[in-house]
Design a protein around this motif. Structure first.
Motif, PDB file in Angstrom:
ATOM      1  N   ARG A   1       0.810  -1.251  -0.108  1.00 52.29           N
ATOM      2  CA  ARG A   1       0.087   0.030  -0.084  1.00 52.29           C
ATOM      3  C   ARG A   1       0.740   1.261   0.018  1.00 52.29           C
ATOM      4  O   ARG A   1       0.437   2.065  -0.594  1.00 52.29           O
ATOM      5  CB  ARG A   1      -0.954  -0.019   1.158  1.00 52.29           C
ATOM      6  N   ALA A   2       2.117   1.056   0.709  1.00 49.47           N
ATOM      7  CA  ALA A   2       2.851   2.448   0.566  1.00 49.47           C
ATOM      8  C   ALA A   2       3.498   2.619  -0.935  1.00 49.47           C
ATOM      9  O   ALA A   2       3.588   3.667  -1.177  1.00 49.47           O
ATOM     10  CB  ALA A   2       4.249   2.128   1.616  1.00 49.47           C
ATOM     11  N   ARG A   3       3.811   1.528  -1.377  1.00 43.50           N
ATOM     12  CA  ARG A   3       4.402   1.675  -2.877  1.00 43.50           C
ATOM     13  C   ARG A   3       3.129   2.061  -3.725  1.00 43.50           C
ATOM     14  O   ARG A   3       3.472   2.793  -4.619  1.00 43.50           O
ATOM     15  CB  ARG A   3       4.903   0.175  -3.379  1.00 43.50           C
ATOM     16  N   GLU A   4       2.014   1.614  -3.495  1.00 38.43           N
ATOM     17  CA  GLU A   4       0.824   2.042  -4.426  1.00 38.43           C
ATOM     18  C   GLU A   4       0.639   3.434  -4.079  1.00 38.43           C
ATOM     19  O   GLU A   4       0.288   4.293  -5.203  1.00 38.43           O
ATOM     20  CB  GLU A   4      -0.656   1.552  -3.954  1.00 38.43           C
TER      21      GLU A   4
ATOM     22  N   HIS B   1       0.755  -1.323 -10.651  1.00 38.77           N
ATOM     23  CA  HIS B   1       0.865  -2.703 -10.366  1.00 38.77           C
ATOM     24  C   HIS B   1       2.115  -3.228  -9.647  1.00 38.77           C
ATOM     25  O   HIS B   1       3.173  -2.659  -9.921  1.00 38.77           O
ATOM     26  CB  HIS B   1       0.912  -3.169 -11.933  1.00 38.77           C
ATOM     27  N   PRO B   2       1.996  -4.314  -9.198  1.00 39.95           N
ATOM     28  CA  PRO B   2       3.416  -4.838  -8.277  1.00 39.95           C
ATOM     29  C   PRO B   2       4.130  -5.457  -9.538  1.00 39.95           C
ATOM     30  O   PRO B   2       5.486  -5.858  -9.452  1.00 39.95           O
ATOM     31  CB  PRO B   2       2.847  -5.797  -7.250  1.00 39.95           C
TER      32      PRO B   2
ATOM     33  N   LEU C   1       0.299  -9.919  -3.321  1.00 39.88           N
ATOM     34  CA  LEU C   1      -0.015  -8.834  -2.600  1.00 39.88           C
ATOM     35  C   LEU C   1      -1.087  -9.503  -1.223  1.00 39.88           C
ATOM     36  O   LEU C   1      -2.041  -9.742  -1.321  1.00 39.88           O
ATOM     37  CB  LEU C   1      -0.862  -7.916  -3.135  1.00 39.88           C
ATOM     38  N   ALA C   2      -0.325  -9.349  -0.001  1.00 41.31           N
ATOM     39  CA  ALA C   2      -1.135 -10.290   1.122  1.00 41.31           C
ATOM     40  C   ALA C   2      -2.061  -9.171   1.358  1.00 41.31           C
ATOM     41  O   ALA C   2      -2.186  -8.049   1.481  1.00 41.31           O
ATOM     42  CB  ALA C   2      -0.042 -10.176   2.226  1.00 41.31           C
ATOM     43  N   GLY C   3      -3.315  -9.847   1.852  1.00 41.52           N
ATOM     44  CA  GLY C   3      -4.367  -9.047   2.370  1.00 41.52           C
ATOM     45  C   GLY C   3      -5.250  -8.351   1.310  1.00 41.52           C
ATOM     46  O   GLY C   3      -5.929  -7.450   1.426  1.00 41.52           O
ATOM     47  N   ALA C   4      -4.953  -8.640  -0.040  1.00 41.86           N
ATOM     48  CA  ALA C   4      -5.699  -7.996  -0.872  1.00 41.86           C
ATOM     49  C   ALA C   4      -6.963  -8.491  -1.641  1.00 41.86           C
ATOM     50  O   ALA C   4      -7.628  -8.068  -2.430  1.00 41.86           O
ATOM     51  CB  ALA C   4      -4.807  -7.906  -2.028  1.00 41.86           C
ATOM     52  N   ALA C   5      -7.312  -9.655  -0.781  1.00 36.83           N
ATOM     53  CA  ALA C   5      -8.485 -10.278  -1.736  1.00 36.83           C
ATOM     54  C   ALA C   5      -9.631  -9.347  -1.629  1.00 36.83           C
ATOM     55  O   ALA C   5     -10.642  -9.644  -2.405  1.00 36.83           O
ATOM     56  CB  ALA C   5      -8.772 -11.745  -0.806  1.00 36.83           C
ATOM     57  N   ASP C   6      -9.776  -8.712  -0.700  1.00 39.88           N
ATOM     58  CA  ASP C   6     -10.997  -7.598  -0.382  1.00 39.88           C
ATOM     59  C   ASP C   6     -10.815  -6.243  -1.106  1.00 39.88           C
ATOM     60  O   ASP C   6     -11.601  -5.523  -1.246  1.00 39.88           O
ATOM     61  CB  ASP C   6     -11.458  -7.361   0.981  1.00 39.88           C
ATOM     62  N   ASP C   7      -9.408  -6.089  -1.877  1.00 39.30           N
ATOM     63  CA  ASP C   7      -9.232  -5.036  -2.417  1.00 39.30           C
ATOM     64  C   ASP C   7      -9.941  -4.729  -3.850  1.00 39.30           C
ATOM     65  O   ASP C   7      -9.875  -5.816  -4.416  1.00 39.30           O
ATOM     66  CB  ASP C   7      -7.634  -4.705  -2.622  1.00 39.30           C
ATOM     67  N   PRO C   8     -10.332  -3.695  -4.343  1.00 40.53           N
ATOM     68  CA  PRO C   8     -10.792  -3.519  -5.621  1.00 40.53           C
ATOM     69  C   PRO C   8      -9.929  -4.289  -6.737  1.00 40.53           C
ATOM     70  O   PRO C   8     -10.666  -4.888  -7.879  1.00 40.53           O
ATOM     71  CB  PRO C   8     -10.922  -2.071  -6.028  1.00 40.53           C
ATOM     72  N   ARG C   9      -8.621  -4.226  -6.658  1.00 41.68           N
ATOM     73  CA  ARG C   9      -7.761  -5.000  -7.606  1.00 41.68           C
ATOM     74  C   ARG C   9      -7.991  -6.247  -7.847  1.00 41.68           C
ATOM     75  O   ARG C   9      -7.697  -6.962  -8.863  1.00 41.68           O
ATOM     76  CB  ARG C   9      -6.355  -4.667  -7.456  1.00 41.68           C
ATOM     77  N   ALA C  10      -8.579  -7.033  -6.751  1.00 38.66           N
ATOM     78  CA  ALA C  10      -8.965  -8.447  -7.128  1.00 38.66           C
ATOM     79  C   ALA C  10      -9.705  -8.848  -7.989  1.00 38.66           C
ATOM     80  O   ALA C  10      -9.806  -9.816  -8.659  1.00 38.66           O
ATOM     81  CB  ALA C  10      -9.325  -9.293  -5.626  1.00 38.66           C
ATOM     82  N   ALA C  11     -10.743  -7.770  -8.333  1.00 41.65           N
ATOM     83  CA  ALA C  11     -11.572  -7.687  -9.593  1.00 41.65           C
ATOM     84  C   ALA C  11     -11.287  -7.285 -10.796  1.00 41.65           C
ATOM     85  O   ALA C  11     -11.533  -7.338 -11.854  1.00 41.65           O
ATOM     86  CB  ALA C  11     -12.885  -7.074  -9.296  1.00 41.65           C
ATOM     87  N   TRP C  12      -9.839  -6.822 -10.697  1.00 41.98           N
ATOM     88  CA  TRP C  12      -9.302  -6.306 -12.020  1.00 41.98           C
ATOM     89  C   TRP C  12      -8.911  -7.438 -13.059  1.00 41.98           C
ATOM     90  O   TRP C  12      -8.526  -8.756 -12.513  1.00 41.98           O
ATOM     91  CB  TRP C  12      -7.879  -5.600 -11.480  1.00 41.98           C
TER      92      TRP C  12
ATOM     93  N   ALA D   1      -2.801 -17.389   1.533  1.00 45.60           N
ATOM     94  CA  ALA D   1      -4.323 -17.049   1.771  1.00 45.60           C
ATOM     95  C   ALA D   1      -4.596 -15.710   1.789  1.00 45.60           C
ATOM     96  O   ALA D   1      -3.819 -14.912   2.279  1.00 45.60           O
ATOM     97  CB  ALA D   1      -4.605 -17.885   3.326  1.00 45.60           C
ATOM     98  N   GLY D   2      -5.705 -15.279   1.095  1.00 43.99           N
ATOM     99  CA  GLY D   2      -6.005 -13.929   1.247  1.00 43.99           C
ATOM    100  C   GLY D   2      -5.137 -12.874   0.187  1.00 43.99           C
ATOM    101  O   GLY D   2      -5.493 -11.845   0.139  1.00 43.99           O
ATOM    102  N   ALA D   3      -4.215 -13.560  -0.496  1.00 40.81           N
ATOM    103  CA  ALA D   3      -3.289 -12.771  -1.246  1.00 40.81           C
ATOM    104  C   ALA D   3      -3.992 -12.491  -2.700  1.00 40.81           C
ATOM    105  O   ALA D   3      -4.585 -13.695  -3.156  1.00 40.81           O
ATOM    106  CB  ALA D   3      -2.079 -13.295  -1.351  1.00 40.81           C
ATOM    107  N   VAL D   4      -3.268 -11.760  -3.362  1.00 40.55           N
ATOM    108  CA  VAL D   4      -3.773 -11.547  -4.802  1.00 40.55           C
ATOM    109  C   VAL D   4      -2.378 -11.409  -5.921  1.00 40.55           C
ATOM    110  O   VAL D   4      -1.557 -10.620  -5.174  1.00 40.55           O
ATOM    111  CB  VAL D   4      -4.723 -10.494  -4.858  1.00 40.55           C
ATOM    112  N   THR D   5      -2.601 -11.653  -6.775  1.00 34.27           N
ATOM    113  CA  THR D   5      -1.237 -11.514  -7.677  1.00 34.27           C
ATOM    114  C   THR D   5      -1.801 -11.440  -9.228  1.00 34.27           C
ATOM    115  O   THR D   5      -2.891 -11.681  -9.705  1.00 34.27           O
ATOM    116  CB  THR D   5      -0.566 -12.854  -7.722  1.00 34.27           C
ATOM    117  N   VAL D   6      -0.870 -10.737 -10.041  1.00 37.73           N
ATOM    118  CA  VAL D   6      -1.037 -10.799 -11.508  1.00 37.73           C
ATOM    119  C   VAL D   6      -1.044 -12.102 -12.194  1.00 37.73           C
ATOM    120  O   VAL D   6      -0.040 -12.838 -11.747  1.00 37.73           O
ATOM    121  CB  VAL D   6       0.178  -9.649 -11.976  1.00 37.73           C
TER     122      VAL D   6
END
Length: 286
Positions: free
Chosen positions: A11-14, A59-60, A66-77, A86-91
């Motif tokens: 989130r700091a990088r974002e 984008h990473p 990205l840990a804990g990103a499952a509920d972040d809007p990017r999970a639907a990108w 668990a709970g992570a999202v990736t490209v």
């Protein structure tokens, strides 16, 4: 190999990415709101047609979860998927490659062949001069620094050596036969070379086309390179850009040629470093 970023880190990088992108596009956005145009700085938003909001999206890059990103809007990108943690999202590199395989192969070929070829440093930015040669109409509503006859004389006293199709295609009819090369879209990967300013600006285009595979920081590095190259491109052009803060690099003189080549070599080094970084990010080069 996959890297897992904790929420505080990514989130700091974002946030930092968005702030940097906003700073890079501030002038363009302010002018657009006033209905004003800048012939140097606005080029990257018209020629490449990527809006500031696209630069702002971080984008990473491939291979990062990205840990804990499952509920972040990017999970639907598009081209994102659940990570192994668990709970992570990736490209989703595989999905992007499945959808954009032809594009990826084309971009990879351009990046590799351009980086592998020696730079050529004898063009002196004359492509911009060839675009107005023996023509009363011009692409930019800006006065010619040497006037009509003086501009034509510079073209006629030099050899045109443009290797880039997207510069060559704007040559005037009288300038086309004066060029040493006859670039086409089909021969692009055979002629691209790192000394070309347009090839250096295009690193930004290739980074954009590789989308979420490219870390946001790398995308902005490519944009900054394109911005810096564009300045020299117009300083060395036949146009008088001094009202926009761009002092001329008078390539019709020995001193101007030396200045142009010095900066051109620096851009070739920067562009090749970014080509290597893009190949590593999108194609797994070590």
């Amino acid at each position: 190999m996959t890297t897992l970023l904790d929420p505080a880190d990514w989130r700091a990088r974002e946030t930092a990415h968005a702030a940097r992108a906003d700073a890079l596009t501030a002038g363009h956005r302010e002018r657009a709101a006033r209905g004003e145009k800048h012939p140097v700085e606005d080029f990257l938003f018209t020629y490449y047609s990527y809006a500031p909001r696209v630069l702002r999206r971080w984008h990473p890059g491939a291979g990062v979860e990205l840990a804990g990103a499952a509920d972040d809007p990017r999970a639907a990108w598009r081209w994102y998927t659940a990570g192994t943690a668990a709970g992570a999202v990736t490209v989703d590199h595989a999905a992007f490659a499945a959808d954009k395989g032809t594009l990826m192969r084309s971009v990879e070929r351009i990046l590799r062949t351009t980086a592998a070829r020696p730079g050529q440093f004898g063009c002196f930015g004359l492509h911009e001069w060839a675009m107005v040669y023996r023509q009363d109409e011009r692409r930019h509503a800006v006065p010619l620094r040497l006037g009509r006859d003086g501009t034509d004389a510079v073209v006629e006293s030099h050899e045109l050596r443009c290797t880039h199709i997207d510069a060559f295609r704007f040559f005037t009819p009288d300038a086309v036969p004066r060029n040493r090369f006859a670039p086409t879209r089909e021969t692009q990967s055979e002629l691209e070379q790192p000394g070309c300013l347009h090839a250096g600006m295009d690193v930004y285009k290739w980074a954009m086309k590789l989308g979420p595979l490219v870390p946001g920081e790398l995308l902005l590095d490519a944009f900054e390179l394109a911005r810096d190259i564009r300045l020299l491109d117009m300083q060395a052009s036949p146009y008088d850009m001094r009202p926009w803060g761009a002092d001329p690099v008078a390539i019709e003189t020995p001193e101007g040629k030396a200045e142009y080549v010095r900066r051109q070599r620096g851009f070739a080094e920067r562009s090749n470093a970014l080509r290597g970084a893009l190949l590593a990010a999108a194609f797994g080069d070590a």
